[in-house]
Design a protein around this motif. Structure first.
Motif, mmCIF file in Angstrom:
data_model
loop_
_atom_site.group_PDB
_atom_site.id
_atom_site.type_symbol
_atom_site.label_atom_id
_atom_site.label_comp_id
_atom_site.label_asym_id
_atom_site.label_seq_id
_atom_site.Cartn_x
_atom_site.Cartn_y
_atom_site.Cartn_z
ATOM 1 N N ASN A 189 0.768 -1.195 -0.003
ATOM 2 C CA ASN A 189 -0.039 -0.181 -0.065
ATOM 3 C C ASN A 189 0.885 1.160 -0.096
ATOM 4 O O ASN A 189 0.455 2.281 0.488
ATOM 5 C CB ASN A 189 -1.000 0.018 1.182
ATOM 6 N N GLU A 205 -0.899 4.013 -1.886
ATOM 7 C CA GLU A 205 -2.030 4.680 -1.499
ATOM 8 C C GLU A 205 -1.611 5.540 -0.292
ATOM 9 O O GLU A 205 -2.229 6.865 -0.316
ATOM 10 C CB GLU A 205 -2.888 3.701 -0.624
ATOM 11 N N GLU A 206 -0.737 5.358 0.249
ATOM 12 C CA GLU A 206 0.198 6.339 1.321
ATOM 13 C C GLU A 206 0.723 7.546 0.588
ATOM 14 O O GLU A 206 0.535 8.526 1.390
ATOM 15 C CB GLU A 206 1.308 5.463 2.141
#
Length: 136
Positions: free
Chosen positions: A90, A93-94
């Motif tokens: 992820n 996304e971060e």
């Protein structure tokens, strides 16, 4: 406007432009990360689908070409494993969230500078000390 206020006004204009560009850059970077994330998820879904389909097809193959289906299955399994391991963390996304948050802060600062510039230009703020205080 006094010469000192004109100098401060010019400095504020420069800061305004820089923060406006910073805001735009972070918005665009978040968009690029989002496009990459979408592409990676699509590739992962496709490779996983092909792997599953190839695996099922190789089970029910009635031809003497089982080795071709096995190679296709192995290739897509490697691709889907790579994509799963590479993008499971992820990170994108971060990065999207971080860029959007920073862009929002930059937008707030830009709006403050814009308001201060308007007040100076209109003459509603003419105290140099107040301008310098609000500038920081």
């Amino acid at each position: 406007m006094t010469p000192e206020i004109k100098i401060q006004y010019r400095l504020l204009e420069e800061r305004f432009v820089k923060i406006a560009w910073t805001h735009k850059i972070h918005e665009k970077q978040a968009d690029l990360f989002y496009k990459t994330l979408r592409r990676n998820k699509t590739l992962l879904a496709l490779s996983t689908s092909f792997t599953t389909t190839s695996a099922v097809a190789s089970i029910f193959a009635q031809f003497n070409l089982d080795w071709i289906l096995d190679i296709i299955t192995a290739v897509f399994a490697v691709i889907s494993t790579f994509l799963t391991l590479r993008y499971k963390d992820n990170v994108l996304e971060e990065k999207i969230i971080a860029n959007r948050q920073y862009a929002a802060k930059c937008l707030s600062i830009r709006n403050d500078y814009e308001a201060l510039l308007a007040h100076i230009k209109s003459g509603s703020i003419s105290d140099l000390n107040l301008i310098m205080e609000k500038k920081e």
